[in-house]
Design a protein around this motif. Structure first.
Motif, PDB file in Angstrom:
ATOM      1  N   PRO A   1       0.825  -1.213   0.000  1.00  0.00           N
ATOM      2  CA  PRO A   1       0.000   0.000   0.000  1.00  0.00           C
ATOM      3  C   PRO A   1       0.854   1.256   0.000  1.00  0.00           C
ATOM      4  CG  PRO A   1       0.033  -0.985   2.185  1.00  0.00           C
ATOM      5  CD  PRO A   1       0.722  -1.959   1.272  1.00  0.00           C
ATOM      6  N   TYR A   2       0.264   2.334  -0.489  1.00  0.00           N
ATOM      7  CA  TYR A   2       0.904   3.634  -0.399  1.00  0.00           C
ATOM      8  C   TYR A   2       0.836   4.116   1.040  1.00  0.00           C
ATOM      9  CZ  TYR A   2       0.777   4.240  -5.517  1.00  0.00           C
ATOM     10  OH  TYR A   2       0.967   4.103  -6.867  1.00  0.00           O
ATOM     11  N   ALA A   3       1.934   4.640   1.556  1.00  0.00           N
ATOM     12  CA  ALA A   3       1.960   5.244   2.884  1.00  0.00           C
ATOM     13  C   ALA A   3       2.077   6.751   2.711  1.00  0.00           C
ATOM     14  CB  ALA A   3       3.131   4.707   3.697  1.00  0.00           C
ATOM     15  N   ILE A   4       1.095   7.470   3.235  1.00  0.00           N
ATOM     16  CA  ILE A   4       1.039   8.919   3.071  1.00  0.00           C
ATOM     17  C   ILE A   4       0.911   9.567   4.440  1.00  0.00           C
ATOM     18  CG2 ILE A   4      -0.289  10.832   2.071  1.00  0.00           C
ATOM     19  CD1 ILE A   4      -1.255   8.781  -0.047  1.00  0.00           C
ATOM     20  N   GLU A   5       1.684  10.605   4.686  1.00  0.00           N
ATOM     21  CA  GLU A   5       1.608  11.354   5.937  1.00  0.00           C
ATOM     22  C   GLU A   5       1.457  12.838   5.629  1.00  0.00           C
ATOM     23  OE1 GLU A   5       4.833  10.649   8.587  1.00  0.00           O
ATOM     24  OE2 GLU A   5       4.300   8.551   8.960  1.00  0.00           O
ATOM     25  N   MET A   6       0.581  13.490   6.380  1.00  0.00           N
ATOM     26  CA  MET A   6       0.383  14.926   6.245  1.00  0.00           C
ATOM     27  C   MET A   6       0.164  15.512   7.631  1.00  0.00           C
ATOM     28  SD  MET A   6      -2.170  15.084   2.912  1.00  0.00           S
ATOM     29  CE  MET A   6      -3.286  13.812   3.514  1.00  0.00           C
ATOM     30  N   SER A   7       0.657  16.697   7.867  1.00  0.00           N
ATOM     31  CA  SER A   7       0.423  17.357   9.147  1.00  0.00           C
ATOM     32  C   SER A   7      -0.468  18.569   8.944  1.00  0.00           C
ATOM     33  CB  SER A   7       1.743  17.767   9.809  1.00  0.00           C
ATOM     34  OG  SER A   7       2.432  18.705   9.015  1.00  0.00           O
ATOM     35  N   VAL A   8      -1.315  18.837   9.935  1.00  0.00           N
ATOM     36  CA  VAL A   8      -2.221  19.984   9.889  1.00  0.00           C
ATOM     37  C   VAL A   8      -2.218  20.670  11.244  1.00  0.00           C
ATOM     38  CG1 VAL A   8      -3.736  19.026   8.110  1.00  0.00           C
ATOM     39  CG2 VAL A   8      -4.191  18.534  10.507  1.00  0.00           C
ATOM     40  N   ALA A   9      -2.463  21.968  11.238  1.00  0.00           N
ATOM     41  CA  ALA A   9      -2.582  22.744  12.476  1.00  0.00           C
ATOM     42  C   ALA A   9      -3.777  23.687  12.316  1.00  0.00           C
ATOM     43  CB  ALA A   9      -1.299  23.522  12.764  1.00  0.00           C
ATOM     44  N   PRO A  10      -4.994  23.143  12.368  1.00  0.00           N
ATOM     45  CA  PRO A  10      -6.183  23.948  12.061  1.00  0.00           C
ATOM     46  C   PRO A  10      -6.407  25.108  13.029  1.00  0.00           C
ATOM     47  CG  PRO A  10      -6.672  21.590  12.040  1.00  0.00           C
ATOM     48  CD  PRO A  10      -5.324  21.751  12.662  1.00  0.00           C
TER      49      PRO A  10
END
Length: 226
Positions: free
Chosen positions: A147-156
């Motif tokens: 599988p594709y491993a995707i990481e994203m960070s957010v600071a809403p």
């Protein structure tokens, strides 16, 4: 919380190669399908049931703070996991875009301070700035490959007026993904940071959560002290 996971999947859908192709000038629109016959919801797997119970427990924690408006007490820390089956994603796309992968499993560790949540509900005007939260998604490839491993960070950041969200921004941070889709994620998150395309959707999801979603667990909230 669930809204953040939904946004991460929305971003993946919007930036998938199929979506980009469909958005190109001259791309053919899919034929309009007839209204589908209502189908019985498929049974959840034991893993999906466990995910649902984890999300519900976290929902109760957050909704209890929103209902009590009490800034004193424990903060919120939850492990949130959501599996979207391929059929679920296809339904979300409504036939507009062909989803080229299999199921997507997204997770993140939710960390919310109690005081800002309470004040968002009690103050005439208040802004909540969440600490950076890291989203992780595993997207299954068809054909048995990894599988594709995707990481994203957010600071809403979310602005509230009289207990209702009025403005919001996702504030995407660093991301990592396979080279096939990383340039698209990089461009898409940068575009949203500059133009706040997803802000109105965040506002809608938060207001739905504080009303409809919290109402679903109202009877399970801790009783207010006398």
């Amino acid at each position: 919380m669930h809204a953040i996971l939904r946004l991460s999947l929305t971003m993946l859908i919007a930036l998938s190669p199929a979506a980009v192709s469909a958005a190109e000038p001259g791309a053919a629109s899919p034929p309009t399908a007839e209204a589908p016959t209502p189908e019985k919801k498929p049974e959840l797997t034991p893993e999906e049931m466990a995910e649902k119970e984890m999300r519900k427990a976290c929902k109760i924690k957050v909704c209890a703070i929103l209902a009590s408006k009490d800034p004193q007490g424990e903060d919120v820390a939850c492990d949130i996991v959501k599996t979207w089956r391929e059929a679920d994603i296809t339904k979300m796309l409504g036939g507009r875009i062909n989803w080229p992968w299999g199921k997507a499993v997204c997770d993140f560790k939710l960390a919310l301070q109690r005081e800002p949540l309470a004040k968002a509900m009690s103050e005439p005007s208040y802004e909540v700035a969440l600490p950076s939260q890291k989203l992780r998604c595993s997207v299954a490839q068809k054909g048995g490959t990894d599988p594709y491993a995707i990481e994203m960070s957010v600071a809403p950041k979310v602005k509230f007026e009289s207990g209702k969200a009025t403005e919001a921004a996702v504030n995407w941070g660093e991301a990592s993904a396979p080279m096939l889709i990383y340039p698209l994620i990089y461009a898409g998150t940068g575009f949203d940071n500059s133009n706040n395309v997803l802000g109105p959707e965040v506002v809608r999801m938060i207001n739905e959560f504080t009303t409809k979603k919290c109402a679903e667990v109202k009877v399970e909230l801790p009783a207010a002290p006398n």
